[in-house]
Design an enzyme around this catalytic site. Structure first.
Site, PDB file in Angstrom:
ATOM      1  N   GLU A  81       0.543  -1.390   0.194  1.00 50.27           N
ATOM      2  CA  GLU A  81      -0.409  -0.142   0.601  1.00 50.27           C
ATOM      3  C   GLU A  81       0.535   1.024   0.108  1.00 50.27           C
ATOM      4  O   GLU A  81       1.977   1.552   0.835  1.00 50.27           O
ATOM      5  CB  GLU A  81      -1.357   0.350   1.309  1.00 50.27           C
ATOM      6  CG  GLU A  81      -2.584   0.375   1.014  1.00 50.27           C
ATOM      7  CD  GLU A  81      -2.918   0.386   0.272  1.00 50.27           C
ATOM      8  OE1 GLU A  81      -3.298   0.188  -1.518  1.00 50.27           O
ATOM      9  OE2 GLU A  81      -3.667  -1.266   0.664  1.00 50.27           O
ATOM     10  N   ILE A 123       2.664   2.458  -2.069  1.00 54.28           N
ATOM     11  CA  ILE A 123       4.190   2.398  -2.740  1.00 54.28           C
ATOM     12  C   ILE A 123       4.379   2.403  -4.296  1.00 54.28           C
ATOM     13  O   ILE A 123       4.969   1.802  -4.871  1.00 54.28           O
ATOM     14  CB  ILE A 123       5.138   0.756  -2.049  1.00 54.28           C
ATOM     15  CG1 ILE A 123       4.976  -0.236  -2.409  1.00 54.28           C
ATOM     16  CG2 ILE A 123       5.159   1.284  -0.650  1.00 54.28           C
ATOM     17  CD1 ILE A 123       4.837  -1.952  -2.084  1.00 54.28           C
ATOM     18  N   GLY A 145     -13.065   3.200  -0.931  1.00 56.03           N
ATOM     19  CA  GLY A 145     -11.945   2.566  -1.809  1.00 56.03           C
ATOM     20  C   GLY A 145     -11.550   1.491  -2.648  1.00 56.03           C
ATOM     21  O   GLY A 145     -10.911   0.518  -2.191  1.00 56.03           O
ATOM     22  N   LEU A 146     -12.466   0.922  -3.061  1.00 57.99           N
ATOM     23  CA  LEU A 146     -12.532  -0.139  -3.961  1.00 57.99           C
ATOM     24  C   LEU A 146     -12.769   0.373  -5.344  1.00 57.99           C
ATOM     25  O   LEU A 146     -12.852  -0.851  -5.953  1.00 57.99           O
ATOM     26  CB  LEU A 146     -12.966  -0.779  -3.484  1.00 57.99           C
ATOM     27  CG  LEU A 146     -13.544  -1.651  -2.073  1.00 57.99           C
ATOM     28  CD1 LEU A 146     -15.074  -2.337  -1.812  1.00 57.99           C
ATOM     29  CD2 LEU A 146     -12.531  -2.232  -1.529  1.00 57.99           C
ATOM     30  N   SER A 147     -12.519   1.296  -6.066  1.00 59.08           N
ATOM     31  CA  SER A 147     -12.041   1.717  -7.166  1.00 59.08           C
ATOM     32  C   SER A 147     -12.906   1.928  -8.059  1.00 59.08           C
ATOM     33  O   SER A 147     -13.135   1.591  -9.416  1.00 59.08           O
ATOM     34  CB  SER A 147     -10.685   0.695  -7.903  1.00 59.08           C
ATOM     35  OG  SER A 147      -9.257   0.865  -6.862  1.00 59.08           O
ATOM     36  N   SER A 148     -14.157   2.291  -7.461  1.00 63.16           N
ATOM     37  CA  SER A 148     -15.254   2.956  -8.191  1.00 63.16           C
ATOM     38  C   SER A 148     -15.099   3.275  -9.542  1.00 63.16           C
ATOM     39  O   SER A 148     -15.339   3.405 -10.758  1.00 63.16           O
ATOM     40  CB  SER A 148     -16.587   3.556  -7.931  1.00 63.16           C
ATOM     41  OG  SER A 148     -15.742   4.037  -7.053  1.00 63.16           O
ATOM     42  N   SER A 149     -13.911   4.392  -9.400  1.00 65.67           N
ATOM     43  CA  SER A 149     -13.410   5.135 -10.328  1.00 65.67           C
ATOM     44  C   SER A 149     -12.769   4.096 -11.540  1.00 65.67           C
ATOM     45  O   SER A 149     -13.158   4.749 -12.685  1.00 65.67           O
ATOM     46  CB  SER A 149     -12.606   6.580 -10.291  1.00 65.67           C
ATOM     47  OG  SER A 149     -11.902   6.110  -9.085  1.00 65.67           O
ATOM     48  N   ASP A 167      -4.530   0.817  -9.354  1.00 62.43           N
ATOM     49  CA  ASP A 167      -5.993   0.745  -9.717  1.00 62.43           C
ATOM     50  C   ASP A 167      -6.188   0.229 -10.710  1.00 62.43           C
ATOM     51  O   ASP A 167      -6.908  -1.015 -11.148  1.00 62.43           O
ATOM     52  CB  ASP A 167      -6.433   1.645  -8.588  1.00 62.43           C
ATOM     53  CG  ASP A 167      -6.638   1.895  -7.405  1.00 62.43           C
ATOM     54  OD1 ASP A 167      -5.959   1.265  -7.058  1.00 62.43           O
ATOM     55  OD2 ASP A 167      -6.948   3.401  -6.985  1.00 62.43           O
TER      56      ASP A 167
HETATM   57  C1  GLA Z   1      -5.254   4.464  -4.687  1.00 60.13           C
HETATM   58  C2  GLA Z   1      -4.750   6.105  -5.929  1.00 60.13           C
HETATM   59  C3  GLA Z   1      -3.148   4.350  -5.747  1.00 60.13           C
HETATM   60  C4  GLA Z   1      -2.782   3.856  -4.562  1.00 60.13           C
HETATM   61  C5  GLA Z   1      -3.473   3.052  -3.280  1.00 60.13           C
HETATM   62  C6  GLA Z   1      -2.505   3.046  -2.065  1.00 60.13           C
HETATM   63  O1  GLA Z   1      -5.997   4.132  -4.141  1.00 60.13           O
HETATM   64  O2  GLA Z   1      -5.574   5.208  -6.338  1.00 60.13           O
HETATM   65  O3  GLA Z   1      -2.773   4.607  -6.825  1.00 60.13           O
HETATM   66  O4  GLA Z   1      -1.770   4.271  -4.230  1.00 60.13           O
HETATM   67  O5  GLA Z   1      -4.155   4.285  -3.016  1.00 60.13           O
HETATM   68  O6  GLA Z   1      -1.519   2.398  -2.518  1.00 60.13           O
END
Ligand code: GLA
Length: 386
Positions: free
Chosen positions: A33, A35, A123-127, A172
Site C-alpha cells: 500500500e 508504494i 476505496g474499492l476503485s469505482s473510478s 487501481d
Molecule cells: C489509491 C491510489 C493508488 C494507490 C493506493 C494506495 O487507491 O489510487 O494508486 O496509491 O491509493 O496504495
C-alpha cells in the site's frame, strides 16, 4: 442491477436496437500500500462486483452518458471534451475519451447506460472501474479492439491524473484492467512487469469490511504523502542515487536514512521500503500455502500504515483491532488509500458468522455505527460480455 434489467432500462432510455454489454471490476489490494508511486510491488486482485455498461453506437459525434446509480445524465460532444465540475461522475468517462482522442485513437458517438455495484467511496476503485470500462468500450467499438489492455490501463491513470486531477498511481487501473479470475497480480510498478498468483486460501476466506466512513476529503492528504516521499527520495539521493524509494533494500535504506532530517518524512520512506519487502514475502507465502505467515504480513502492513505512514484513522484501526481479536482471524489490514474506506481480513471459514458478529458489535460500540461486510470473489478484468 441485473444485466437483463439494465438492458430493459437501456431500451426505455434509448429505444430498441442492438446492445453491446461490458463489465469492469472493482479491486482490492492484498498488500503493497502506498508504494505504487514509489516504484514498489503491489499485490491486488479484481473483484466480482464492478460496473456494467450497455452501449450502442450512434451516427453522430455525441456520447450520451447515463447511470442507474445517479440521476445526472450528461451529453458529450466528442470533438470538444472539457472538465466540468457539475458533470460529476461523467468526468471519468469524459477524461478517458479525451485522453484517447488526444492520442489519436478513433472515437465515435454512442449511447451508454452504466450500472455499478461497487459501494461508492469505499476505496474499492469505482473510478478506475469506470475508466477502464469506457476505455474498453471505445477500443472495441471504434478501434477494432487493437489497443493493448495495458495501454488502456495507462490511459485510465492519465485521465485521472490530468483530467480529473487526482494524482493516483497505476495500481487501481492495472488491477481492474488486468485482473484474472481467482488470481492476484504481483505488479512491479517501476517496470510494469507482472505475474499472477493463485489465491488459494484453503480453510480461510478473504473478508472485505467497509468502515462506512466516507473516504472524502483525503485527496490533499494523499498528495501530501506523495510529496513527503519525493522529499525523502531527494535527501537519500545525496548519498545514494536511486530512481525510487522502493529501489532501496531495507539495509540500504537504514544506511542512508540519517540524511532524512524530518522524522515524519523518514517514517514515510521507511514504510515504503519495508512494505515493498513485505509484498515480495507475501507473494512467496501465498504461493507456498503459508497462510499464517501471509496473514502476519497483512497485519504488519497495517501497523506500518498506522504508525509510519499515518493513513489509517480511528475507524480503520478499530476494524482491524476488532478483527484480530475475533477467533479464526489470522491477519487484517486497511486496503486502498486509507483514511476510511475498506479493510480486509483473512478468516477461517468455520468462524465467519461469529467473526462478523464480533467485529460488528465491537466496532459499533467504539465508532457508533456498523461496518459492512462483503464476500466478493476474485473476478476478471474489464471485458466485453458475449
Ligand atoms: C489509491 C491510489 C493508488 C494507490 C493506493 C494506495 O487507491 O489510487 O494508486 O496509491 O491509493 O496504495
Amino acid at each position: 442491477m441485473e444485466l437483463m434489467d439494465l438492458k430493459k432500462e437501456f431500451v426505455k432510455l434509448y429505444g430498441e436496437g442492438e446492445i453491446r454489454t461490458f463489465h469492469s471490476p472493482g479491486r482490492v489490494n492484498l498488500i503493497g500500500e502506498h508504494i505504487d508511486y514509489n516504484g514498489g510491488y503491489v499485490f491486488p486482485c479484481a473483484l466480482d462486483f464492478g460496473t456494467y455498461a450497455c452501449v450502442r453506437e450512434r451516427k453522430d459525434r455525441k456520447v450520451n452518458l447515463a447511470s442507474t446509480n445517479f440521476d445526472l445524465k450528461v451529453q458529450v460532444d466528442i470533438d470538444n471534451i472539457e472538465y466540468v465540475e457539475e458533470d460529476d461522475w461523467a468526468n471519468y468517462p469524459k477524461g478517458v475519451m479525451k485522453v484517447m482522442a488526444d492520442m489519436g485513437y478513433k472515437l465515435g458517438g454512442m449511447d451508454v447506460l452504466i450500472s455499478g455495484d461497487i459501494p461508492n467511496g469505499a476505496g474499492l476503485s469505482s473510478s478506475a472501474s469506470l475508466e477502464l470500462l469506457i476505455g474498453v468500450i471505445v477500443n472495441n467499438l471504434f478501434n477494432n479492439g487493437t489497443i493493448d489492455q495495458v495501454e488502456l490501463v495507462k490511459i485510465g491513470q492519465k485521465a485521472e491524473n490530468a483530467f480529473v486531477g487526482v494524482n493516483c498511481g497505476i495500481m487501481d487501473q492495472f488491477a481492474v484492467g488486468m485482473g484474472k479470475k481467482d488470481k492476484a497480480i504481483l505488479l512491479n510498478c517501476g517496470t510494469l512487469d507482472y505475474s499472477y498468483a493463485n489465491v488459494e486460501l484453503g480453510d480461510y476466506t478473504l473478508v472485505i469490511m467497509n468502515t462506512n466512513k466516507r473516504r472524502a476529503l483525503n485527496e490533499s492528504k494523499y498528495n501530501e504523502r506523495r510529496a513527503e516521499c519525493d522529499e525523502a527520495l531527494e535527501a537519500i539521493n545525496k548519498v545514494k542515487k536511486v530512481g525510487a524509494l522502493c529501489d532501496l533494500t531495507p539495509e540500504e535504506f537504514e544506511a542512508a536514512a540519517v540524511k532524512i532530517e524530518k522524522e515524519n518524512v523518514r517514517h514515510r520512506a521507511m514504510h515504503a521500503v519495508y512494505e515493498n519487502h513485505r509484498v515480495k514475502k507475501a507473494f512467496q507465502c501465498l504461493n507456498e500455502g503459508k497462510l499464517e505467515e501471509f496473514g502476519q504480513l497483512l497485519t504488519q502492513s497495517h501497523n506500518s500504515l498506522r504508525d509510519l505512514y499515518e493513513v489509517t484513522g480511528k475507524e480503520l484501526d478499530t476494524l482491524v483491532e476488532e478483527s484480530l481479536r475475533a477467533e479464526g482471524c489470522i491477519g487484517a489490514r486497511m486496503t486502498g488509500a486509507g483514511f476510511g474506506g475498506c479493510a480486509i481480513a483473512l478468516v477461517k471459514k468455520d468462524n465467519l458468522e461469529d467473526f462478523k458478529n464480533t467485529v460488528r458489535e465491537g466496532y459499533k460500540k467504539k465508532i457508533g455505527y456498523e461496518p459492512s461486510f462483503y464476500g466478493s470473489g476474485i473476478g476478471e478484468g474489464t471485458r466485453e460480455l458475449r
